[in-house]
Design a protein around this motif. Structure first.
Motif, PDB file in Angstrom:
ATOM      1  N   ASP A  30       0.584  -0.891   0.306  1.00  0.00           N
ATOM      2  CA  ASP A  30      -0.362   0.653  -0.393  1.00  0.00           C
ATOM      3  C   ASP A  30       0.312   1.275  -0.355  1.00  0.00           C
ATOM      4  OD1 ASP A  30      -1.918  -1.398  -0.207  1.00  0.00           O
ATOM      5  OD2 ASP A  30      -2.777  -1.589   2.082  1.00  0.00           O
ATOM      6  N   ASN A  31       2.440   1.273   0.605  1.00  0.00           N
ATOM      7  CA  ASN A  31       3.149   2.243   0.375  1.00  0.00           C
ATOM      8  C   ASN A  31       3.913   1.733   0.505  1.00  0.00           C
ATOM      9  OD1 ASN A  31       4.371   1.933   2.898  1.00  0.00           O
ATOM     10  ND2 ASN A  31       3.035   2.365   4.608  1.00  0.00           N
ATOM     11  N   TYR A  32       4.998   1.268  -0.684  1.00  0.00           N
ATOM     12  CA  TYR A  32       6.595   1.323  -0.320  1.00  0.00           C
ATOM     13  C   TYR A  32       6.828   2.184  -1.659  1.00  0.00           C
ATOM     14  CZ  TYR A  32       5.984  -1.281  -5.015  1.00  0.00           C
ATOM     15  OH  TYR A  32       5.849  -2.244  -6.488  1.00  0.00           O
ATOM     16  N   GLN A  33       5.645   2.352  -2.570  1.00  0.00           N
ATOM     17  CA  GLN A  33       6.569   3.911  -3.735  1.00  0.00           C
ATOM     18  C   GLN A  33       5.587   5.129  -3.072  1.00  0.00           C
ATOM     19  OE1 GLN A  33       5.676   2.643  -7.470  1.00  0.00           O
ATOM     20  NE2 GLN A  33       7.010   1.853  -7.677  1.00  0.00           N
ATOM     21  N   GLN A  34       5.386   5.294  -1.736  1.00  0.00           N
ATOM     22  CA  GLN A  34       4.880   6.609  -1.020  1.00  0.00           C
ATOM     23  C   GLN A  34       5.875   7.638   0.130  1.00  0.00           C
ATOM     24  OE1 GLN A  34       1.841   8.246  -2.889  1.00  0.00           O
ATOM     25  NE2 GLN A  34       1.948   6.140  -3.839  1.00  0.00           N
ATOM     26  N   GLU A  35       6.400   8.287   0.223  1.00  0.00           N
ATOM     27  CA  GLU A  35       7.169   8.749   0.894  1.00  0.00           C
ATOM     28  C   GLU A  35       5.950   8.722   2.574  1.00  0.00           C
ATOM     29  OE1 GLU A  35       9.264  12.377   0.660  1.00  0.00           O
ATOM     30  OE2 GLU A  35      10.682  11.836  -0.776  1.00  0.00           O
ATOM     31  N   LEU A  36       6.837   8.527   3.468  1.00  0.00           N
ATOM     32  CA  LEU A  36       5.918   8.300   5.057  1.00  0.00           C
ATOM     33  C   LEU A  36       6.099   9.754   5.237  1.00  0.00           C
ATOM     34  CD1 LEU A  36       7.067   4.730   6.064  1.00  0.00           C
ATOM     35  CD2 LEU A  36       4.981   5.353   4.648  1.00  0.00           C
ATOM     36  N   ALA A  37       5.245   9.647   5.996  1.00  0.00           N
ATOM     37  CA  ALA A  37       5.429  11.120   7.301  1.00  0.00           C
ATOM     38  C   ALA A  37       6.381  10.809   7.988  1.00  0.00           C
ATOM     39  CB  ALA A  37       4.235  11.855   7.656  1.00  0.00           C
ATOM     40  N   GLY A  38       6.779  10.206   8.471  1.00  0.00           N
ATOM     41  CA  GLY A  38       7.482   9.413   9.877  1.00  0.00           C
ATOM     42  C   GLY A  38       7.075   9.682  10.704  1.00  0.00           C
ATOM     43  N   THR A  39       5.722   9.821  11.007  1.00  0.00           N
ATOM     44  CA  THR A  39       5.150   9.391  12.301  1.00  0.00           C
ATOM     45  C   THR A  39       4.042   8.364  12.660  1.00  0.00           C
ATOM     46  OG1 THR A  39       3.229  10.763  11.281  1.00  0.00           O
ATOM     47  CG2 THR A  39       5.038  11.902  12.702  1.00  0.00           C
ATOM     48  N   GLU A  40       4.434   7.356  11.890  1.00  0.00           N
ATOM     49  CA  GLU A  40       3.781   6.317  11.791  1.00  0.00           C
ATOM     50  C   GLU A  40       3.817   5.409  12.478  1.00  0.00           C
ATOM     51  OE1 GLU A  40       3.553   7.586   7.876  1.00  0.00           O
ATOM     52  OE2 GLU A  40       5.551   7.706   8.785  1.00  0.00           O
ATOM     53  N   THR A  41       2.529   4.431  12.772  1.00  0.00           N
ATOM     54  CA  THR A  41       2.872   4.330  14.590  1.00  0.00           C
ATOM     55  C   THR A  41       3.807   2.522  14.240  1.00  0.00           C
ATOM     56  OG1 THR A  41       0.795   4.720  15.169  1.00  0.00           O
ATOM     57  CG2 THR A  41       1.432   2.550  16.413  1.00  0.00           C
ATOM     58  N   GLY A  42       4.878   2.330  14.556  1.00  0.00           N
ATOM     59  CA  GLY A  42       6.044   1.276  14.583  1.00  0.00           C
ATOM     60  C   GLY A  42       7.091   1.739  13.950  1.00  0.00           C
ATOM     61  N   LEU A  43       7.247   2.703  13.435  1.00  0.00           N
ATOM     62  CA  LEU A  43       8.397   2.902  12.457  1.00  0.00           C
ATOM     63  C   LEU A  43       9.225   4.494  13.758  1.00  0.00           C
ATOM     64  CD1 LEU A  43       9.611   3.393  10.035  1.00  0.00           C
ATOM     65  CD2 LEU A  43       8.372   6.016   9.513  1.00  0.00           C
ATOM     66  N   VAL A  44       9.823   2.904  13.477  1.00  0.00           N
ATOM     67  CA  VAL A  44      11.008   3.838  14.807  1.00  0.00           C
ATOM     68  C   VAL A  44      12.442   4.693  13.798  1.00  0.00           C
ATOM     69  CG1 VAL A  44      10.847   1.567  16.567  1.00  0.00           C
ATOM     70  CG2 VAL A  44      12.346   1.549  14.250  1.00  0.00           C
ATOM     71  N   ALA A  45      12.895   4.275  12.702  1.00  0.00           N
ATOM     72  CA  ALA A  45      14.053   4.906  11.800  1.00  0.00           C
ATOM     73  C   ALA A  45      13.410   5.804   9.824  1.00  0.00           C
ATOM     74  CB  ALA A  45      15.265   4.145  11.412  1.00  0.00           C
ATOM     75  N   ASN A  50      17.414  11.519   0.456  1.00  0.00           N
ATOM     76  CA  ASN A  50      16.774  13.060   0.083  1.00  0.00           C
ATOM     77  C   ASN A  50      18.419  13.836  -0.115  1.00  0.00           C
ATOM     78  OD1 ASN A  50      15.535  11.469  -1.246  1.00  0.00           O
ATOM     79  ND2 ASN A  50      13.473  12.345  -1.061  1.00  0.00           N
ATOM     80  N   ASN A  51      19.492  14.075   0.112  1.00  0.00           N
ATOM     81  CA  ASN A  51      20.433  14.738  -0.053  1.00  0.00           C
ATOM     82  C   ASN A  51      20.854  14.841   1.526  1.00  0.00           C
ATOM     83  OD1 ASN A  51      21.273  15.158  -1.975  1.00  0.00           O
ATOM     84  ND2 ASN A  51      19.273  16.796  -2.888  1.00  0.00           N
ATOM     85  N   THR A  52      20.478  13.784   2.309  1.00  0.00           N
ATOM     86  CA  THR A  52      20.338  13.702   3.684  1.00  0.00           C
ATOM     87  C   THR A  52      20.576  12.589   4.574  1.00  0.00           C
ATOM     88  OG1 THR A  52      20.223  14.661   6.106  1.00  0.00           O
ATOM     89  CG2 THR A  52      18.406  14.040   4.231  1.00  0.00           C
ATOM     90  N   SER A  53      21.113  12.392   5.599  1.00  0.00           N
ATOM     91  CA  SER A  53      21.077  10.749   6.103  1.00  0.00           C
ATOM     92  C   SER A  53      20.425  10.882   7.680  1.00  0.00           C
ATOM     93  CB  SER A  53      22.741  10.149   6.163  1.00  0.00           C
ATOM     94  OG  SER A  53      23.500  10.893   6.912  1.00  0.00           O
ATOM     95  N   THR A  54      19.588  12.103   7.862  1.00  0.00           N
ATOM     96  CA  THR A  54      18.666  12.714   8.395  1.00  0.00           C
ATOM     97  C   THR A  54      17.980  11.544   8.960  1.00  0.00           C
ATOM     98  OG1 THR A  54      19.430  14.739   8.545  1.00  0.00           O
ATOM     99  CG2 THR A  54      17.095  14.260  10.422  1.00  0.00           C
ATOM    100  N   ASP A  55      17.149  10.979   9.916  1.00  0.00           N
ATOM    101  CA  ASP A  55      16.282   9.665  10.284  1.00  0.00           C
ATOM    102  C   ASP A  55      15.237  10.931  10.711  1.00  0.00           C
ATOM    103  OD1 ASP A  55      13.929   8.157  11.524  1.00  0.00           O
ATOM    104  OD2 ASP A  55      15.200   8.292  13.447  1.00  0.00           O
ATOM    105  N   GLU A  56      13.873  10.383   9.732  1.00  0.00           N
ATOM    106  CA  GLU A  56      12.834  12.047   9.435  1.00  0.00           C
ATOM    107  C   GLU A  56      11.641  11.158  10.917  1.00  0.00           C
ATOM    108  OE1 GLU A  56      12.608  14.059   7.236  1.00  0.00           O
ATOM    109  OE2 GLU A  56      14.934  13.600   6.188  1.00  0.00           O
ATOM    110  N   THR A  57      11.634  10.191  11.820  1.00  0.00           N
ATOM    111  CA  THR A  57      11.372  10.401  12.821  1.00  0.00           C
ATOM    112  C   THR A  57      11.739  11.260  13.838  1.00  0.00           C
ATOM    113  OG1 THR A  57      12.371   8.549  13.926  1.00  0.00           O
ATOM    114  CG2 THR A  57      10.955   8.063  11.949  1.00  0.00           C
ATOM    115  N   SER A  58      11.080  10.941  15.092  1.00  0.00           N
ATOM    116  CA  SER A  58      11.405  11.761  16.523  1.00  0.00           C
ATOM    117  C   SER A  58      12.523  11.232  17.133  1.00  0.00           C
ATOM    118  CB  SER A  58       9.891  12.165  17.136  1.00  0.00           C
ATOM    119  OG  SER A  58       9.476  10.820  17.918  1.00  0.00           O
ATOM    120  N   ASN A  59      12.316   9.955  16.677  1.00  0.00           N
ATOM    121  CA  ASN A  59      13.666   8.762  17.678  1.00  0.00           C
ATOM    122  C   ASN A  59      15.520   9.582  17.633  1.00  0.00           C
ATOM    123  OD1 ASN A  59      11.656   7.318  18.323  1.00  0.00           O
ATOM    124  ND2 ASN A  59      11.616   6.511  16.486  1.00  0.00           N
TER     125      ASN A  59
END
Length: 92
Positions: A30-45, A50-59
């Motif tokens: 359902d979302n493998y070709q979509q960028e995520l928000a970074g706030t999805e439940t269970g997403l830890v990193a 895209n020009n950075t190696s930053t973790d887009e979650t709050s972790n």
């Protein structure tokens, strides 16, 4: 490479998502070709790479980049779900 903290990756990668929950094939599809928000439940990193190696979650699990990576954002990733990278515990 095992538990080698100095291990490196030499290859192509579009983005990386690390979950602490098992995801079904339908959820992945359902979302493998979509960028995520970074706030999805269970997403830890989440690394868009895209020009950075930053973790887009709050972790804040930011990557350490070695060498001179080339970031390319104008070429869409083309792949099939059947082409899996096995990142099971035997590699960590």
């Amino acid at each position: 490479r095992g538990n080698d903290a100095g291990a490196t990756w030499a290859g192509l990668m579009d983005e990386v998502r690390v979950w602490n929950v098992a995801r079904s094939a339908v959820q992945i599809s359902d979302n493998y070709q979509q960028e995520l928000a970074g706030t999805e439940t269970g997403l830890v990193a989440y690394y868009r790479l895209n020009n950075t190696s930053t973790d887009e979650t709050s972790n804040a699990n930011n990557l350490t980049i070695a060498g001179n990576p080339v970031y390319v954002t104008d070429v869409p990733f083309v792949g099939a779900i059947g082409n899996n990278l096995d990142l099971t515990s035997k590699y960590w």
